[in-house]
Design a protein around this motif. Structure first.
Motif, PDB file in Angstrom:
ATOM      1  N   GLN A  42       0.834  -1.196   0.000  1.00 46.64           N
ATOM      2  CA  GLN A  42       0.000   0.000   0.000  1.00 46.64           C
ATOM      3  C   GLN A  42       0.873   1.252   0.000  1.00 46.64           C
ATOM      4  OE1 GLN A  42      -3.505  -0.172  -0.156  1.00 46.64           O
ATOM      5  NE2 GLN A  42      -2.961  -2.320  -0.523  1.00 46.64           N
ATOM      6  N   ILE A  43       0.474   2.252  -0.784  1.00 43.70           N
ATOM      7  CA  ILE A  43       1.255   3.490  -0.867  1.00 43.70           C
ATOM      8  C   ILE A  43       1.079   4.304   0.410  1.00 43.70           C
ATOM      9  CG2 ILE A  43       1.617   5.638  -2.144  1.00 43.70           C
ATOM     10  CD1 ILE A  43       0.422   4.164  -4.595  1.00 43.70           C
ATOM     11  N   VAL A  44       2.189   4.645   1.046  1.00 42.69           N
ATOM     12  CA  VAL A  44       2.126   5.442   2.277  1.00 42.69           C
ATOM     13  C   VAL A  44       2.662   6.854   2.068  1.00 42.69           C
ATOM     14  CG1 VAL A  44       2.200   3.440   3.795  1.00 42.69           C
ATOM     15  CG2 VAL A  44       4.351   4.523   3.086  1.00 42.69           C
ATOM     16  N   GLY A  45       3.279   7.098   0.911  1.00 39.86           N
ATOM     17  CA  GLY A  45       3.764   8.446   0.655  1.00 39.86           C
ATOM     18  C   GLY A  45       4.621   8.514  -0.594  1.00 39.86           C
ATOM     19  N   TYR A  46       5.079   9.729  -0.889  1.00 40.99           N
ATOM     20  CA  TYR A  46       5.944   9.979  -2.039  1.00 40.99           C
ATOM     21  C   TYR A  46       7.022  10.977  -1.644  1.00 40.99           C
ATOM     22  CZ  TYR A  46       1.929   8.254  -4.779  1.00 40.99           C
ATOM     23  OH  TYR A  46       0.898   7.514  -5.291  1.00 40.99           O
ATOM     24  N   ASN A  47       8.181  10.881  -2.289  1.00 38.31           N
ATOM     25  CA  ASN A  47       9.198  11.923  -2.242  1.00 38.31           C
ATOM     26  C   ASN A  47       9.414  12.406  -3.666  1.00 38.31           C
ATOM     27  OD1 ASN A  47       9.562  11.525   0.507  1.00 38.31           O
ATOM     28  ND2 ASN A  47      11.317  10.177   0.251  1.00 38.31           N
ATOM     29  N   ILE A  48       9.288  13.711  -3.879  1.00 38.58           N
ATOM     30  CA  ILE A  48       9.544  14.281  -5.202  1.00 38.58           C
ATOM     31  C   ILE A  48      10.868  15.037  -5.131  1.00 38.58           C
ATOM     32  CG2 ILE A  48       8.735  15.824  -7.015  1.00 38.58           C
ATOM     33  CD1 ILE A  48       5.885  15.337  -6.055  1.00 38.58           C
ATOM     34  N   PHE A  49      11.881  14.517  -5.830  1.00 36.43           N
ATOM     35  CA  PHE A  49      13.209  15.130  -5.835  1.00 36.43           C
ATOM     36  C   PHE A  49      13.290  16.200  -6.932  1.00 36.43           C
ATOM     37  CE2 PHE A  49      13.791  11.249  -3.527  1.00 36.43           C
ATOM     38  CZ  PHE A  49      14.778  11.535  -2.596  1.00 36.43           C
ATOM     39  N   ASN A  50      14.212  17.135  -6.735  1.00 34.96           N
ATOM     40  CA  ASN A  50      14.391  18.252  -7.686  1.00 34.96           C
ATOM     41  C   ASN A  50      13.062  18.973  -7.924  1.00 34.96           C
ATOM     42  OD1 ASN A  50      17.176  17.442  -8.192  1.00 34.96           O
ATOM     43  ND2 ASN A  50      16.292  15.745  -9.363  1.00 34.96           N
ATOM     44  N   VAL A  51      12.309  19.137  -6.858  1.00 35.17           N
ATOM     45  CA  VAL A  51      10.938  19.642  -7.010  1.00 35.17           C
ATOM     46  C   VAL A  51      10.900  21.078  -7.517  1.00 35.17           C
ATOM     47  CG1 VAL A  51      10.678  20.429  -4.620  1.00 35.17           C
ATOM     48  CG2 VAL A  51       8.664  19.674  -5.901  1.00 35.17           C
ATOM     49  N   SER A  52      11.964  21.850  -7.274  1.00 36.38           N
ATOM     50  CA  SER A  52      11.969  23.240  -7.753  1.00 36.38           C
ATOM     51  C   SER A  52      12.052  23.321  -9.276  1.00 36.38           C
ATOM     52  CB  SER A  52      13.119  24.033  -7.113  1.00 36.38           C
ATOM     53  OG  SER A  52      14.360  23.452  -7.436  1.00 36.38           O
ATOM     54  N   ASN A  53      12.373  22.191  -9.935  1.00 30.37           N
ATOM     55  CA  ASN A  53      12.320  22.164 -11.404  1.00 30.37           C
ATOM     56  C   ASN A  53      10.877  22.165 -11.912  1.00 30.37           C
ATOM     57  OD1 ASN A  53      15.089  22.045 -11.536  1.00 30.37           O
ATOM     58  ND2 ASN A  53      15.182  19.826 -11.808  1.00 30.37           N
TER      59      ASN A  53
END
Length: 201
Positions: A42-53
């Motif tokens: 089950q998905i518990v979260g996400y990390n979005i890297f380089n988000v300022s792009n």
């Protein structure tokens, strides 16, 4: 659910927590998006890297979950070919409540059982704060709220009594100049019962 962005402390990463899990978490990387999964998949979260792009984010800690931010994240998912649906409940989770009644817990001397009007419903909340009283306006974290610490508010039972939500202190809400003394935040009469309480201001 909680969005957190702290570029100085963590880096250029948007952290999205959907659910707290004590179990080991695995991950799947899709472009700049890392999907976090529990032992059941089950998905518990996400990390979005380089988000300022992708997004212009400000702040240093938890961010308010708005429709605009959710739509922006969906756009990032599309650009990274992430096929997941991001269905997030945006109804206010921190609201002004009114303590209608308070009675001592039958099995715990330091706990009280409160009946709290939050506008559209009445909640039973077990509270251990020494200063809680009937007649107060307070800040209530409803079930589904994510505290600034990352703790998820769930339906629970305290010493055998059902509790749905939490009456909060200023410190628990991470408000500026919060008192170190134990006790809930008592609001003035100017606050409207059921109105959202913005902890990100």
């Amino acid at each position: 659910m909680q969005f957190v962005y702290n570029k100085q402390g963590i880096g250029d990463v948007l952290i999205i927590t959907l659910n707290q899990k004590e179990s080991e978490v695995t991950h799947e990387t899709i472009g700049d998006v890392v999907k976090l999964l529990d032992e059941d998949g089950q998905i518990v979260g996400y990390n979005i890297f380089n988000v300022s792009n992708y997004l212009s984010l400000t702040g240093n800690g938890p961010l308010e979950a708005t429709e605009e931010l959710v739509n922006d994240v969906k756009s990032v998912f599309e650009k990274n070919d992430v096929q997941d649906e991001l269905n997030i409940d945006l109804t206010p989770k921190f609201v002004v409540g009114y303590v209608k009644e308070m009675a001592p817990h039958e099995d715990a001397t330091k706990l009280n059982v409160c009946q709290v009007d939050v506008g559209d419903e009445e909640l039973q909340i077990v509270c251990g704060a020494p200063n809680v009283e009937a007649g107060q306006k307070v800040v209530v974290a409803k079930v589904g709220a994510m505290m600034p610490t990352g703790m998820l508010i769930k339906d629970s039972s305290l010493r055998g009594v059902a509790s749905s939500g939490m009456i909060c202190s200023a410190k628990e809400l991470n408000l500026p100049n919060a008192s170190e003394k134990k006790g809930i935040l008592v609001l003035s009469d100017d606050y409207e019962v059921g109105a959202p309480f913005n902890i990100y201001a």
